[in-house]
Design a protein around this motif. Sequence first.
Motif, PDB file in Angstrom:
ATOM      1  N   VAL A 123      -4.187  12.340   5.476  1.00 52.09           N
ATOM      2  CA  VAL A 123      -2.789  12.173   5.090  1.00 52.09           C
ATOM      3  C   VAL A 123      -2.717  11.398   3.781  1.00 52.09           C
ATOM      4  O   VAL A 123      -3.421  10.400   3.608  1.00 52.09           O
ATOM      5  N   ARG A 124      -1.885  11.858   2.875  1.00 51.11           N
ATOM      6  CA  ARG A 124      -1.581  11.105   1.650  1.00 51.11           C
ATOM      7  C   ARG A 124      -0.264  10.367   1.871  1.00 51.11           C
ATOM      8  O   ARG A 124       0.740  10.975   2.260  1.00 51.11           O
ATOM      9  N   VAL A 125      -0.268   9.067   1.624  1.00 53.62           N
ATOM     10  CA  VAL A 125       0.936   8.255   1.794  1.00 53.62           C
ATOM     11  C   VAL A 125       1.327   7.689   0.436  1.00 53.62           C
ATOM     12  O   VAL A 125       0.498   7.097  -0.262  1.00 53.62           O
ATOM     13  N   LEU A 126       2.603   7.859   0.081  1.00 51.71           N
ATOM     14  CA  LEU A 126       3.107   7.374  -1.193  1.00 51.71           C
ATOM     15  C   LEU A 126       4.218   6.351  -0.963  1.00 51.71           C
ATOM     16  O   LEU A 126       4.945   6.418   0.033  1.00 51.71           O
ATOM     17  N   GLY A 127       4.348   5.419  -1.900  1.00 54.86           N
ATOM     18  CA  GLY A 127       5.371   4.400  -1.810  1.00 54.86           C
ATOM     19  C   GLY A 127       6.481   4.594  -2.820  1.00 54.86           C
ATOM     20  O   GLY A 127       6.483   5.542  -3.611  1.00 54.86           O
ATOM     21  N   SER A 128       7.417   3.685  -2.801  1.00 50.77           N
ATOM     22  CA  SER A 128       8.538   3.679  -3.749  1.00 50.77           C
ATOM     23  C   SER A 128       9.084   2.254  -3.766  1.00 50.77           C
ATOM     24  O   SER A 128       8.509   1.354  -3.147  1.00 50.77           O
TER      25      SER A 128
ATOM     26  N   ILE B 200      10.130  10.816  -8.948  1.00 53.78           N
ATOM     27  CA  ILE B 200       9.093  10.774  -7.908  1.00 53.78           C
ATOM     28  C   ILE B 200       8.539  12.162  -7.654  1.00 53.78           C
ATOM     29  O   ILE B 200       7.314  12.355  -7.540  1.00 53.78           O
ATOM     30  N   ALA B 201       9.440  13.147  -7.529  1.00 50.38           N
ATOM     31  CA  ALA B 201       9.004  14.519  -7.253  1.00 50.38           C
ATOM     32  C   ALA B 201       8.091  15.040  -8.363  1.00 50.38           C
ATOM     33  O   ALA B 201       7.054  15.670  -8.094  1.00 50.38           O
ATOM     34  N   ALA B 202       8.452  14.757  -9.600  1.00 47.02           N
ATOM     35  CA  ALA B 202       7.619  15.203 -10.728  1.00 47.02           C
ATOM     36  C   ALA B 202       6.259  14.515 -10.702  1.00 47.02           C
ATOM     37  O   ALA B 202       5.221  15.146 -10.970  1.00 47.02           O
ATOM     38  N   ALA B 203       6.249  13.213 -10.349  1.00 46.00           N
ATOM     39  CA  ALA B 203       4.985  12.478 -10.305  1.00 46.00           C
ATOM     40  C   ALA B 203       4.077  12.991  -9.194  1.00 46.00           C
ATOM     41  O   ALA B 203       2.859  13.082  -9.359  1.00 46.00           O
ATOM     42  N   ILE B 204       4.655  13.355  -8.054  1.00 44.80           N
ATOM     43  CA  ILE B 204       3.861  13.890  -6.941  1.00 44.80           C
ATOM     44  C   ILE B 204       3.181  15.192  -7.348  1.00 44.80           C
ATOM     45  O   ILE B 204       1.991  15.410  -7.058  1.00 44.80           O
ATOM     46  N   GLN B 205       3.910  16.033  -8.038  1.00 39.14           N
ATOM     47  CA  GLN B 205       3.361  17.338  -8.433  1.00 39.14           C
ATOM     48  C   GLN B 205       2.263  17.219  -9.479  1.00 39.14           C
ATOM     49  O   GLN B 205       1.446  18.132  -9.627  1.00 39.14           O
ATOM     50  N   SER B 206       2.235  16.083 -10.176  1.00 40.35           N
ATOM     51  CA  SER B 206       1.208  15.896 -11.199  1.00 40.35           C
ATOM     52  C   SER B 206      -0.071  15.254 -10.664  1.00 40.35           C
ATOM     53  O   SER B 206      -1.051  15.128 -11.394  1.00 40.35           O
ATOM     54  N   LEU B 207      -0.049  14.857  -9.391  1.00 41.13           N
ATOM     55  CA  LEU B 207      -1.224  14.208  -8.808  1.00 41.13           C
ATOM     56  C   LEU B 207      -2.333  15.215  -8.520  1.00 41.13           C
ATOM     57  O   LEU B 207      -2.061  16.414  -8.332  1.00 41.13           O
TER      58      LEU B 207
ATOM     59  N   ALA C  94       8.316  19.239  -3.694  1.00 40.88           N
ATOM     60  CA  ALA C  94       7.108  18.653  -4.286  1.00 40.88           C
ATOM     61  C   ALA C  94       5.983  18.512  -3.268  1.00 40.88           C
ATOM     62  O   ALA C  94       4.870  18.100  -3.631  1.00 40.88           O
ATOM     63  N   GLY C  95       6.252  18.820  -2.003  1.00 41.47           N
ATOM     64  CA  GLY C  95       5.196  18.811  -0.999  1.00 41.47           C
ATOM     65  C   GLY C  95       5.275  17.710   0.033  1.00 41.47           C
ATOM     66  O   GLY C  95       4.334  17.540   0.832  1.00 41.47           O
TER      67      GLY C  95
END
Length: 429
Positions: free
Chosen positions: A142-147, A161-168, A205-206
Amino acid sequence: MARFLHIADIHLGFDRYDNKQRTQDFFHALKDVIQTYAIDQQVDFVVIAGDLFEHRTIQPATLNQAQICLKKLQEAGIPVLAIEGNHDNRPYGTKTSWLQYLADWGLLMLLEPGNVSQGQPFYAAWDARTRRGGYVDLDCGVRVLGSVWYGASAPKAIEQIAAAIQSLPAGPKHTVLMFHHGLEGQIARYQGALRYADLLPLKQAGVTYLALGHIHKNYAVEDWIFNPGSLEANSIEESSYQRGAYLVELNDSGVQANLKSQYQQRSVVRLRMTTQGQESLEEVESAALAMVQQAVTDGTIAPTAQPIVELRIDGHIGFDRLELDTRQLQQQLQQISNALIFLLKFEADASTFVTPIAEDANRSQIEQEVFLDILTANNTYKKRAVELAQGLTALKDQQVDGRSETELYAFVETLLTSEANPQPSSTPV
């Protein structure tokens, strides 16, 4: 398959009602939830979606409570991933917070976006050495992201955030994002709630599981947006909300999230009594005492549990509101119920009567009608309203005539004790 616990709005250090035992309730709820639904269930990780603390500045005892609970998870080998909420986010201009302190001690991972204006990537992988990062890929797949707490700028932040997730870089199949904000339509009188359309970029974005906090009521939307609600009720009104902790399983079939509410919580009982305006002061007091006693007798109130009890008295009363000694009545009710906190809300309105007055009425007639309306609205005096109104007019006339205080007092005493209206001894002005 991965299993995790999603909690939010824990509010350690809660100090409303100025009751130390009530403050402890929030600690006991968290400790029980962690033991029952994280450690005993052997979850892979725990996410805290904001507001671990009630205040940005906390007391040593509150910090100790957080450390006790987080160390239990650390000893069980269960990582904790957290974000700040609006209650515990760092004050403007400061570089650290108590959550960052806990992260520096290795008790949790505080996942936060980087400062793009300073050249940092929006999302950097968690660095175990510096204890900084915006996301982490866990061994359980699982990938966990914060904010952070965005407030009114949340819709614009979601796009970023959505754009940053897609660039990972490509990562695990499941992506969990912790986000402290509320969705519209869940509770009344909430300004700034997000629309569902505002959140859709995250799904695109997934993000397979959006772990929300902020609103203290449980809700879920379309099997990807989840808000567990607070662990404890922060107010009497919140006691009616369904809330708890999500025990979540992520597998090839998708998301299975089950809300768990069987843990240590302070019981809350809300009672309501409506008066009709015909009752005397003594009858209202007796009815309130009888209602609470009946709730104890039938098991609605369990005195051994020291619940929080609210009695709301509304409707109409035929006496002055100030005649009811609410403090004394509240103490009696608390004694009967053995409540930790007893809230007496006396909201009944005094009955009012307004007699139409003719346009050509003179001053004496207007005064007479005003006296009559006031007396008619009082349950004690309404049966003698006409008689007493005439007596008050006579009293006014005697005072204008310069009668002594002794004479005026004697007149009032005779007026209140006699069955018949005493004859005025002066000529009306």
